[in-house]
Design an enzyme around this catalytic site. Structure first.
Site, PDB file in Angstrom:
ATOM      1  N   ARG A   1      -3.688  -9.873   5.246  1.00 17.45           N
ATOM      2  CA  ARG A   1      -4.120  -9.911   3.840  1.00 17.45           C
ATOM      3  C   ARG A   1      -2.950  -9.431   2.982  1.00 17.45           C
ATOM      4  O   ARG A   1      -2.576  -8.259   3.060  1.00 17.45           O
ATOM      5  CB  ARG A   1      -5.353  -9.009   3.673  1.00 17.45           C
ATOM      6  CG  ARG A   1      -5.944  -9.015   2.282  1.00 17.45           C
ATOM      7  CD  ARG A   1      -7.188  -8.146   2.228  1.00 17.45           C
ATOM      8  NE  ARG A   1      -7.779  -8.141   0.905  1.00 17.45           N
ATOM      9  CZ  ARG A   1      -7.359  -7.350  -0.080  1.00 17.45           C
ATOM     10  NH1 ARG A   1      -6.367  -6.508   0.101  1.00 17.45           N
ATOM     11  NH2 ARG A   1      -7.942  -7.408  -1.262  1.00 17.45           N
TER      12      ARG A   1
ATOM     13  N   LYS B   1       0.814  -1.220   0.000  1.00 20.34           N
ATOM     14  CA  LYS B   1       0.000   0.000   0.000  1.00 20.34           C
ATOM     15  C   LYS B   1       0.848   1.271   0.000  1.00 20.34           C
ATOM     16  O   LYS B   1       2.035   1.249   0.317  1.00 20.34           O
ATOM     17  CB  LYS B   1      -0.959   0.003   1.196  1.00 20.34           C
ATOM     18  CG  LYS B   1      -2.183  -0.873   0.944  1.00 20.34           C
ATOM     19  CD  LYS B   1      -3.229  -0.753   2.018  1.00 20.34           C
ATOM     20  CE  LYS B   1      -4.404  -1.684   1.662  1.00 20.34           C
ATOM     21  NZ  LYS B   1      -5.401  -1.757   2.728  1.00 20.34           N
TER      22      LYS B   1
HETATM   23  C1  7PJ Z   1      -8.146  -4.174   2.201  1.00 17.56           C
HETATM   24  C2  7PJ Z   1      -9.199  -4.978   1.756  1.00 17.56           C
HETATM   25  C3  7PJ Z   1      -7.849  -4.140   3.587  1.00 17.56           C
HETATM   26  C4  7PJ Z   1      -9.640  -5.700   3.901  1.00 17.56           C
HETATM   27  C5  7PJ Z   1      -8.335  -3.928   0.081  1.00 17.56           C
HETATM   28  C6  7PJ Z   1      -5.434  -3.098  -1.437  1.00 17.56           C
HETATM   29  C7  7PJ Z   1      -6.691  -2.362  -1.557  1.00 17.56           C
HETATM   30  N1  7PJ Z   1      -9.934  -5.735   2.596  1.00 17.56           N
HETATM   31  N2  7PJ Z   1      -9.300  -4.805   0.419  1.00 17.56           N
HETATM   32  N3  7PJ Z   1      -8.631  -4.920   4.393  1.00 17.56           N
HETATM   33  N4  7PJ Z   1      -7.601  -3.544   1.127  1.00 17.56           N
HETATM   34  N5  7PJ Z   1     -10.358  -6.424   4.768  1.00 17.56           N
HETATM   35  O1  7PJ Z   1      -5.366  -4.325  -1.363  1.00 17.56           O
HETATM   36  O2  7PJ Z   1      -4.408  -2.388  -1.437  1.00 17.56           O
HETATM   37  O3  7PJ Z   1      -6.958  -3.435   4.081  1.00 17.56           O
HETATM   38  S1  7PJ Z   1      -8.136  -3.403  -1.564  1.00 17.56           S
END
Ligand code: 7PJ
Length: 264
Positions: free
Chosen positions: A242, A208
């Site tokens: 994640r 990110k």
């Molecule tokens: C997240 C997500 C996060 C959860 C994305 C990216 C943007 N779901 N989906 N937490 N970020 N739960 O992956 O950079 O931080 S999309």
């Protein structure tokens, strides 16, 4: 939790697994690599939630994620998570084999909560200030840590009232979703507060902007920074990480755990 973006336009890996249709061969090969590197959850998303991304139709989202979920379900034992905010997608994904709902809009879309509830699936409630289109314009908080905490607890209350059980809920402060670097750092340093609620905490910082802002590196050079951040999140008690780079993250977490707690 390994990220599988079935989109042409994700900021980190757009177009790898989807061009004009899902590239199932590539998805399956990638999923296999993630699982052997240590993933137990595969997060399948059809709609990009990068800042400023535009919405797609429900039909388009279904066409992206359902074939992927079916293919993964037939091949692997890993838990399949659907990254969606739409009731139709949640419902059909559950029917296709998804076992977890990851909703960056915390089930606030009309019908989303009922869809997840009826499917009997656990959900991740993530904090976002504003909308995907507007969130990075001018995020403001009185106190980011207590504001996010209170917001998530209100979502927990709404879910419990609707009929979810506490063990179906996972919390996520939503790094980068309506937050400046300072906000992200404050939330990260105080992650323990969220962990202390007793709900499992999910952390997503992989590749990110905040990793780029700290290290000065472009997306393709954020793997070390991301793995380090994930390991620190784990040391603060995060239950689910994640990530894009599963093997690197697994090594970072394993080294952190072994050298602080000894061999498990
Ligand atoms: C997240 C997500 C996060 C959860 C994305 C990216 C943007 N779901 N989906 N937490 N970020 N739960 O992956 O950079 O931080 S999309």
């Amino acid at each position: 939790m390994a990220i599988l973006n079935i989109t042409p336009d994700s900021f980190s890996d757009g177009g790898t697994f989807y061009t004009d249709k899902p590239q199932l061969d590539r998805v399956l090969k990638y999923a296999e690599r993630c699982i052997s590197a240590g993933s137990s959850i595969l997060d399948v998303g059809g709609e990009s939630s990068r800042p400023g991304a535009s919405a797609i139709s429900i039909t388009e989202e279904l066409d992206r994620v359902i074939p992927v979920i079916e293919a993964l379900r037939n091949r692997f034992d890993a838990v399949i998570s659907v990254d969606s905010s739409n009731p139709e997608v949640i419902r059909e994904s559950a029917a296709a084999g998804a076992r977890f709902v990851n909703d960056v809009r915390s089930l606030q879309r009309p019908g989303a909560m009922d869809a997840a509830l009826e499917a009997g699936l656990p959900v991740c409630l993530m904090h976002m200030q504003g909308t995907v289109k507007t969130m990075q314009k001018q995020p403001t908080y009185t106190d980011v840590v207590s504001d996010v905490h209170a917001w998530l607890m209100r979502r927990v209350d709404a879910c419990l009232l609707a009929g979810f059980t506490a063990n179906q809920l996972v919390l996520d402060p939503g790094f980068g979703f309506g937050k400046t670097l300072e906000h992200n750092i404050a939330l990260f340093r105080d992650l323990v507060q969220l962990v202390q609620t007793g709900y499992p905490v999910l952390v997503g910082v992989s590749r990110k902007t905040m990793i780029g802002e700290i290290t000065g590196r472009p997306i393709e050079q954020r793997i070390t920074g991301s793995a380090m951040a994930a390991a620190i999140a784990a040391s603060h008690g995060a239950a689910i990480l994640r990530v894009h780079d599963v093997a690197e993250t697994r090594d970072a977490v394993l080294i952190m755990q072994t050298l602080t707690q000894g061999m498990q």
